[in-house]
Design a protein around this motif. Structure first.
Motif, PDB file in Angstrom:
ATOM      1  N   VAL A   1      86.839 -66.481 117.811  1.00  0.00           N
ATOM      2  CA  VAL A   1      87.498 -67.596 117.230  1.00  0.00           C
ATOM      3  C   VAL A   1      88.181 -67.982 115.950  1.00  0.00           C
ATOM      4  O   VAL A   1      86.864 -68.193 114.938  1.00  0.00           O
ATOM      5  N   PRO A   2      88.601 -66.661 115.161  1.00  0.00           N
ATOM      6  CA  PRO A   2      89.008 -66.420 114.437  1.00  0.00           C
ATOM      7  C   PRO A   2      90.440 -67.891 113.597  1.00  0.00           C
ATOM      8  O   PRO A   2      91.684 -67.753 114.200  1.00  0.00           O
ATOM      9  N   VAL A   3      90.210 -68.586 112.556  1.00  0.00           N
ATOM     10  CA  VAL A   3      90.787 -69.503 112.056  1.00  0.00           C
ATOM     11  C   VAL A   3      91.305 -69.234 110.499  1.00  0.00           C
ATOM     12  O   VAL A   3      90.716 -69.034 110.105  1.00  0.00           O
ATOM     13  N   SER A   4      92.708 -69.458 110.866  1.00  0.00           N
ATOM     14  CA  SER A   4      93.970 -68.898 109.503  1.00  0.00           C
ATOM     15  C   SER A   4      93.173 -67.822 109.056  1.00  0.00           C
ATOM     16  O   SER A   4      92.850 -67.306 107.729  1.00  0.00           O
ATOM     17  N   ALA A   5      93.259 -66.302 109.726  1.00  0.00           N
ATOM     18  CA  ALA A   5      92.387 -65.397 109.548  1.00  0.00           C
ATOM     19  C   ALA A   5      93.333 -65.195 110.370  1.00  0.00           C
ATOM     20  O   ALA A   5      92.539 -64.399 111.749  1.00  0.00           O
ATOM     21  N   PRO A   6      94.326 -63.852 110.332  1.00  0.00           N
ATOM     22  CA  PRO A   6      94.318 -61.878 110.376  1.00  0.00           C
ATOM     23  C   PRO A   6      93.582 -61.219 110.872  1.00  0.00           C
ATOM     24  O   PRO A   6      92.407 -61.061 109.744  1.00  0.00           O
ATOM     25  N   HIS A   7      93.245 -59.986 111.413  1.00  0.00           N
ATOM     26  CA  HIS A   7      92.599 -59.526 111.798  1.00  0.00           C
ATOM     27  C   HIS A   7      92.488 -58.340 110.458  1.00  0.00           C
ATOM     28  O   HIS A   7      93.882 -58.635 109.896  1.00  0.00           O
ATOM     29  N   PRO A   8      92.020 -57.937 109.806  1.00  0.00           N
ATOM     30  CA  PRO A   8      91.725 -56.846 108.887  1.00  0.00           C
ATOM     31  C   PRO A   8      92.821 -55.883 108.410  1.00  0.00           C
ATOM     32  O   PRO A   8      93.603 -55.982 107.594  1.00  0.00           O
ATOM     33  N   LEU A   9      93.048 -55.696 109.862  1.00  0.00           N
ATOM     34  CA  LEU A   9      93.276 -53.913 109.685  1.00  0.00           C
ATOM     35  C   LEU A   9      95.124 -54.922 109.325  1.00  0.00           C
ATOM     36  O   LEU A   9      96.229 -54.638 109.187  1.00  0.00           O
ATOM     37  N   ARG A  10      95.812 -56.116 110.263  1.00  0.00           N
ATOM     38  CA  ARG A  10      97.054 -56.381 110.362  1.00  0.00           C
ATOM     39  C   ARG A  10      97.441 -57.729 108.923  1.00  0.00           C
ATOM     40  O   ARG A  10      98.400 -56.885 107.959  1.00  0.00           O
ATOM     41  N   LEU A  11      96.317 -57.833 107.944  1.00  0.00           N
ATOM     42  CA  LEU A  11      96.673 -58.526 106.791  1.00  0.00           C
ATOM     43  C   LEU A  11      97.171 -56.820 106.094  1.00  0.00           C
ATOM     44  O   LEU A  11      97.659 -56.708 105.104  1.00  0.00           O
ATOM     45  N   ARG A  12      96.062 -56.236 105.514  1.00  0.00           N
ATOM     46  CA  ARG A  12      96.373 -54.934 104.728  1.00  0.00           C
ATOM     47  C   ARG A  12      97.152 -54.284 105.080  1.00  0.00           C
ATOM     48  O   ARG A  12      98.275 -54.031 103.421  1.00  0.00           O
ATOM     49  N   SER A  13      98.268 -54.426 106.417  1.00  0.00           N
ATOM     50  CA  SER A  13      99.064 -53.286 107.182  1.00  0.00           C
ATOM     51  C   SER A  13     100.728 -54.457 105.975  1.00  0.00           C
ATOM     52  O   SER A  13     100.844 -53.877 105.556  1.00  0.00           O
ATOM     53  N   THR A  14     100.526 -55.696 106.366  1.00  0.00           N
ATOM     54  CA  THR A  14     101.224 -56.250 106.126  1.00  0.00           C
ATOM     55  C   THR A  14     101.520 -56.541 104.268  1.00  0.00           C
ATOM     56  O   THR A  14     102.038 -56.125 104.280  1.00  0.00           O
ATOM     57  N   LEU A  15     100.820 -56.075 103.837  1.00  0.00           N
ATOM     58  CA  LEU A  15     100.216 -56.433 102.497  1.00  0.00           C
ATOM     59  C   LEU A  15     100.767 -55.453 101.513  1.00  0.00           C
ATOM     60  O   LEU A  15     101.542 -55.091 101.074  1.00  0.00           O
ATOM     61  N   LEU A  16     100.253 -54.094 101.861  1.00  0.00           N
ATOM     62  CA  LEU A  16     100.487 -52.750 101.994  1.00  0.00           C
ATOM     63  C   LEU A  16     102.183 -51.883 102.331  1.00  0.00           C
ATOM     64  O   LEU A  16     102.531 -51.820 101.708  1.00  0.00           O
ATOM     65  N   THR A  17     102.569 -52.881 102.931  1.00  0.00           N
ATOM     66  CA  THR A  17     104.067 -52.306 103.546  1.00  0.00           C
ATOM     67  C   THR A  17     104.683 -53.463 103.283  1.00  0.00           C
ATOM     68  O   THR A  17     106.240 -53.283 102.959  1.00  0.00           O
ATOM     69  N   GLY A  18     104.559 -54.003 102.042  1.00  0.00           N
ATOM     70  CA  GLY A  18     105.788 -54.852 101.534  1.00  0.00           C
ATOM     71  C   GLY A  18     106.029 -56.025 101.625  1.00  0.00           C
ATOM     72  O   GLY A  18     106.951 -56.949 101.654  1.00  0.00           O
TER      73      GLY A  18
END
Length: 203
Positions: free
Chosen positions: A27-44
């Motif tokens: 149960v992740p709460v207010s937490a994207p999967h780390p790769l999802r967050l990483r790709s969102t930040l790196l792709t701008g």
């Protein structure tokens, strides 16, 4: 059953990949999967980058710790106000958070994982972590997010389902910001308990 909020959610995702036998449900709460967050930040993604801009200031030495503890932790109180939905936190809750951050070393420890996540993106340790996190998650997963979260945007978190091969359920807590389990505890608990009672997810 592992429930984790924000950075605790990142650890929960990591547990489900690194030690899947220890995680029966996730149960992740207010937490994207780390790769999802990483790709969102790196792709701008401009909106998520702007929402995460505060973390750039955390990369400096000493000054962020001083800012978090100065003036009786006033910045901590402002962050709680800015990241939550209407009606939370109450004055007593805010005061407790501010007092905790003034305990020696708490502010430093709270900043160090922000520093690691940012600095490791192109370092060997961060790249190794990203490779490991490509593993599939088989545990039934309930991902909970506040509909008004201005810090980790719901659209950033939603793409996390691609990393889960087991049963996956996405739930928005209406009217909540970044702290749905504290802002809307009754709705959060009802969602969690209903999901935990669903024995069919473990088939």
């Amino acid at each position: 059953t592992v429930v984790g909020h924000d950075w605790g959610g990142l650890l929960a995702w990591t547990m489900a990949v690194r030690d899947p036998k220890s995680v029966l449900r996730l149960v992740p709460v207010s937490a994207p999967h780390p790769l999802r967050l990483r790709s969102t930040l790196l792709t701008g993604s401009f909106r998520q980058i702007r929402a995460s801009a505060y973390a750039l200031g955390f990369q400096l030495p000493f000054l962020p710790e001083w800012r978090l503890t100065a003036k009786d932790g006033a910045l901590v109180g402002r962050m709680l106000d800015d990241w939550s939905g209407p009606g939370w936190p109450e004055a007593e809750v805010s005061r407790t958070y501010r007092e905790v951050f003034r305990i020696p070393t708490v502010a430093h420890c709270a900043l160090e994982y922000h520093r690691w996540f940012a600095r490791s993106q192109l370092r060997p340790d961060g790249l190794r972590y990203a490779r490991i996190m490509r593993g599939e998650i088989h545990a039934p997963t309930l991902q909970v997010h506040g509909s008004l979260d201005p810090h980790t945007l719901p659209r950033t978190a939603q793409g996390s389902s691609r990393h889960v091969t087991g049963s996956y359920r996405w739930r928005l807590i209406e009217g909540a910001g970044h702290f749905p389990h504290e802002e809307r505890p009754q709705e959060f608990d009802a969602e969690l308990l209903s999901w935990l009672a669903d024995a069919g997810l473990d088939q």
